[in-house]
Design an enzyme around this catalytic site. Structure first.
Site, PDB file in Angstrom:
ATOM      1  N   GLU A 143     -48.610  63.392  -3.895  1.00  0.00           N
ATOM      2  CA  GLU A 143     -48.095  64.757  -5.005  1.00  0.00           C
ATOM      3  C   GLU A 143     -46.888  63.915  -5.914  1.00  0.00           C
ATOM      4  O   GLU A 143     -45.858  64.323  -3.988  1.00  0.00           O
ATOM      5  CB  GLU A 143     -48.684  66.125  -4.379  1.00  0.00           C
ATOM      6  CG  GLU A 143     -48.295  67.096  -5.667  1.00  0.00           C
ATOM      7  CD  GLU A 143     -49.105  68.126  -5.083  1.00  0.00           C
ATOM      8  OE1 GLU A 143     -48.294  68.568  -4.063  1.00  0.00           O
ATOM      9  OE2 GLU A 143     -49.456  69.366  -5.875  1.00  0.00           O
ATOM     10  N   GLU A 147     -54.758  77.218  -0.451  1.00  0.00           N
ATOM     11  CA  GLU A 147     -54.556  76.350  -1.788  1.00  0.00           C
ATOM     12  C   GLU A 147     -53.592  75.204  -1.737  1.00  0.00           C
ATOM     13  O   GLU A 147     -52.521  75.760  -1.692  1.00  0.00           O
ATOM     14  CB  GLU A 147     -54.650  77.564  -3.064  1.00  0.00           C
ATOM     15  CG  GLU A 147     -55.931  78.686  -2.644  1.00  0.00           C
ATOM     16  CD  GLU A 147     -56.856  78.072  -4.228  1.00  0.00           C
ATOM     17  OE1 GLU A 147     -56.755  76.617  -5.047  1.00  0.00           O
ATOM     18  OE2 GLU A 147     -57.665  78.657  -3.425  1.00  0.00           O
ATOM     19  N   CYS A 179     -49.794  72.860  -9.664  1.00  0.00           N
ATOM     20  CA  CYS A 179     -50.627  71.677  -8.517  1.00  0.00           C
ATOM     21  C   CYS A 179     -51.863  71.425  -9.041  1.00  0.00           C
ATOM     22  O   CYS A 179     -52.042  70.300  -8.659  1.00  0.00           O
ATOM     23  CB  CYS A 179     -51.500  73.028  -7.512  1.00  0.00           C
ATOM     24  SG  CYS A 179     -52.084  74.491  -8.600  1.00  0.00           S
ATOM     25  N   GLY A 189     -49.369  76.920  -0.977  1.00  0.00           N
ATOM     26  CA  GLY A 189     -48.416  75.366  -0.888  1.00  0.00           C
ATOM     27  C   GLY A 189     -48.772  74.358  -0.737  1.00  0.00           C
ATOM     28  O   GLY A 189     -49.888  73.764  -1.695  1.00  0.00           O
ATOM     29  N   SER A 190     -48.048  73.444  -0.758  1.00  0.00           N
ATOM     30  CA  SER A 190     -47.786  72.356  -0.099  1.00  0.00           C
ATOM     31  C   SER A 190     -49.569  71.688   0.855  1.00  0.00           C
ATOM     32  O   SER A 190     -49.370  73.102   2.287  1.00  0.00           O
ATOM     33  CB  SER A 190     -46.509  71.005   0.618  1.00  0.00           C
ATOM     34  OG  SER A 190     -46.188  72.158   1.805  1.00  0.00           O
ATOM     35  N   THR A 191     -50.293  70.578   0.908  1.00  0.00           N
ATOM     36  CA  THR A 191     -50.737  69.673   1.978  1.00  0.00           C
ATOM     37  C   THR A 191     -49.998  70.264   3.012  1.00  0.00           C
ATOM     38  O   THR A 191     -50.740  70.634   4.253  1.00  0.00           O
ATOM     39  CB  THR A 191     -51.868  68.933   1.625  1.00  0.00           C
ATOM     40  OG1 THR A 191     -52.404  69.126   0.396  1.00  0.00           O
ATOM     41  CG2 THR A 191     -52.149  68.281   2.596  1.00  0.00           C
ATOM     42  N   GLY A 223     -49.751  73.587   4.390  1.00  0.00           N
ATOM     43  CA  GLY A 223     -50.993  74.402   4.974  1.00  0.00           C
ATOM     44  C   GLY A 223     -51.733  74.006   5.539  1.00  0.00           C
ATOM     45  O   GLY A 223     -52.411  74.513   6.658  1.00  0.00           O
ATOM     46  N   LYS A 265     -45.681  87.040   0.952  1.00  0.00           N
ATOM     47  CA  LYS A 265     -43.884  86.330   1.279  1.00  0.00           C
ATOM     48  C   LYS A 265     -43.964  84.772  -0.704  1.00  0.00           C
ATOM     49  O   LYS A 265     -44.615  84.044  -0.029  1.00  0.00           O
ATOM     50  CB  LYS A 265     -44.214  85.715   2.157  1.00  0.00           C
ATOM     51  CG  LYS A 265     -42.361  85.258   2.647  1.00  0.00           C
ATOM     52  CD  LYS A 265     -42.210  84.426   3.919  1.00  0.00           C
ATOM     53  CE  LYS A 265     -41.919  82.629   2.890  1.00  0.00           C
ATOM     54  NZ  LYS A 265     -41.201  82.188   2.416  1.00  0.00           N
TER      55      LYS A 265
END
Ligand code: NAD
Length: 478
Positions: free
Chosen positions: A381, A251, A285, A229-231, A234, A177
């Site tokens: 971030e 990741e 990232c 993707g983002s924390t 995730g 996706k």
């Protein structure tokens, strides 16, 4: 104008009646580049079923490791043959400077796929060891099954390759996706898949946003979720997978440090530092966003860094002379500006940049901010062209810098600069980060593991270690 359907299933694009349509616009000009459908639960279900069928009743079930290596090689060749088209397209849809996109967006993907083609022949898919009871144990590494792979928008082909490479090497099938901001280059990947001769259903694609992602990660017939993707997202996905004991690797984000040791040469270090934080308009990232400077050379480095950042050309990402293109969308531009406003309010000094240039597009001038490591701008971030400089007390030794670098909830990558490679490597080994570059920004080696410590994720992609995330170990004891 690209028009992509909601899903690519078993080798065919499928619309999905009444599927919502997502408009893909240039972040530099607002121009409509294409539309894609959004896959709903029915399309996701069909994609997962096709991936399952590829594992149970297609030639892929019997593909030997050598066959899989050859297939990955053909995928790499197909991408390489479309290098310019894909670089133009990622520049258009993401705003990656054209000077960066060939290598950063396309050849990185080619490099990862070729690395897996080379790794497979020596990979121990089956090994034997003596059993403690005196017999023999065969340890097999069998495909984990159907993989739901979710990727972000910032480097779509590269991250797709980091998932397809190890997943296909292991013998899995995949439902991929892409992010709704960058589905077009992944659309072109389907041409490459078709040319590669992979059996239908080995790689399927579902377009859409969070709802499509949720339908995929919660689908009962997905064996493993591989998320980049983002924390924040995730964490949600890992929690949902955890509740179902579904395999999951993540990741995630970073706030990586570049340590400048007191003996580092000025010119080459400054040019490396600027490249390390501003690549892909700071939307990486692995951006080295915290620059740790020895107090004894702080002013000298700040002056040189400010001059180097001010020399960057901001503008049309398609122009070969452009260093910094736009942010991906309006929300991202507003988010970056918000970080800079709050940094100023917290007492940080904006040494340069941060302004919004006149004209169209989601641009922000690259910024350099002098801050403390406890400030929000040094902890969160930003995901934009913003570097933070932080002084450390070099009279306390290199560990003073290492301690600041490690004082972060993230631990994706790092870099250390010094005139003495061994000294830099010694500091690098003290960093709690998944990969660390010495005197460069090359934080990724195609044949080596890539991934994060702490909240930068769980698991590794890249290298033989990446395959381990897509297999189940089975011991046959006799
Ligand atoms: P994001 O987390 O917003 O979205 C990533 C993907 O997840 C997209 O495809 C999105 O549609 C999907 N998604 C969103 N919500 C979901 C949900 N609830 N369930 C399932 N899927 C969902 O991230 P982004 O803005 O696309 O990308 C930027 C982030 O990615 C940054 O934090 C960056 O650091 C990170 N990133 C990490 C790596 C790495 O290797 N560690 C590489 C690239 C980007």
């Amino acid at each position: 104008m690209y028009e992509l359907a909601a899903s690519y299933v078993a080798g065919k694009w499928a619309g999905g009646a009444g599927a919502e349509t997502i408009a893909v616009r240039s972040p530099a000009t607002g121009e409509l580049l294409g539309t894609v459908g959004a896959a709903g639960p029915a399309e996701v279900d069909a994609a997962v079923a096709a991936a399952r069928a590829a594992l149970t009743s297609s030639p892929w079930c019997d593909a030997s490791p050598a066959d899989r290596a050859a297939a990955l090689g053909r995928l790499a060749d197909g991408l390489a043959a479309r290098k310019s088209v894909l670089a133009d397209l990622t520049t258009a849809e993401i705003g990656s400077p054209r000077s960066w996109s060939t290598f950063g967006q396309v050849l990185t993907a080619v490099g990862v796929l070729r690395a897996y083609a080379a790794i497979i022949p020596d990979y121990p898919f089956e090994s034997t060891r003596p059993s403690l009871a005196g017999g023999r144990v065969t340890v097999r590494q069998v495909p984990v099954g159907v993989v739901g792979a979710i990727i972000p928008w910032n480097t779509p082909l590269f991250i797709a390759a980091l998932k397809l490479g190890p997943a296909l090497a292991a013998g899995c099938s995949v439902v991929l996706k892409p992010a709704p901001d960058a589905p077009l280059s992944i659309g072109v990947l389907t041409e490459v898949i078709e040319e590669s001769g992979l059996p239908d259903g080995v790689i399927n694609i579902v377009n859409g946003g969070a709802a499509t992602g949720q339908a995929l990660t919660s689908h009962p017939d997905v064996d493993k979720v591989s998320f980049t993707g983002s924390t924040a997202v995730g964490a949600q996905i890992a929690a949902s997978c955890g509740s179902q004991i579904r395999r999951c690797s993540t990741e995630l984000g970073g706030k990586s440090a570049a340590i400048v040791l007191p003996d580092a040469p000025l010119e080459s270090t400054v040019s490396g530092l600027v490249g390390g934080v501003m690549g892909n308009n700071g939307q990486l990232c692995a951006a080295l966003t915290r620059i740790l400077l020895p107090r004894s050379r702080y002013d000298e480095f700040c002056t040189a860094l400010t001059a180097a950042v001010e020399q960057l050309t901001v503008g049309d990402p398609a122009a070969r002379t452009t260093d910094i293109g736009p942010l991906i969308n309006e929300a991202a531009r507003d988010r970056v500006e918000g970080f800079l406003r709050r940094a100023h309010a917290e007492g940080a000094t904006i040494l340069t940049g941060g302004e919004r240039p006149a004209g169209q597009g989601w641009f922000v001038r690259p910024a350099l901010v002098a801050a403390g490591n406890d400030m929000e701008i040094a902890r969160e971030e930003v995901f934009g062209p913003v570097a933070v400089v932080i002084a450390y007390d070099d009279s306390q030794g290199d560990s003073a810098a290492v301690n600041i670098a490690n004082d972060s909830r993230y631990g994706l990558v790092g870099a250390v600069w010094s005139a003495d490679d061994d000294r830099a490597a010694a500091a690098a080994a003290q960093l709690r980060a998944g990969s660390v570059a010495v005197n460069s920004t090359a934080v990724l080696d195609f044949g080596s593991p890539f991934g994060g410590f702490k909240q930068s994720g769980i698991g590794r992609e890249g290298g033989p270690e990446g395959i381990a995330g897509f297999v189940e170990y089975q011991a046959i004891i006799r």
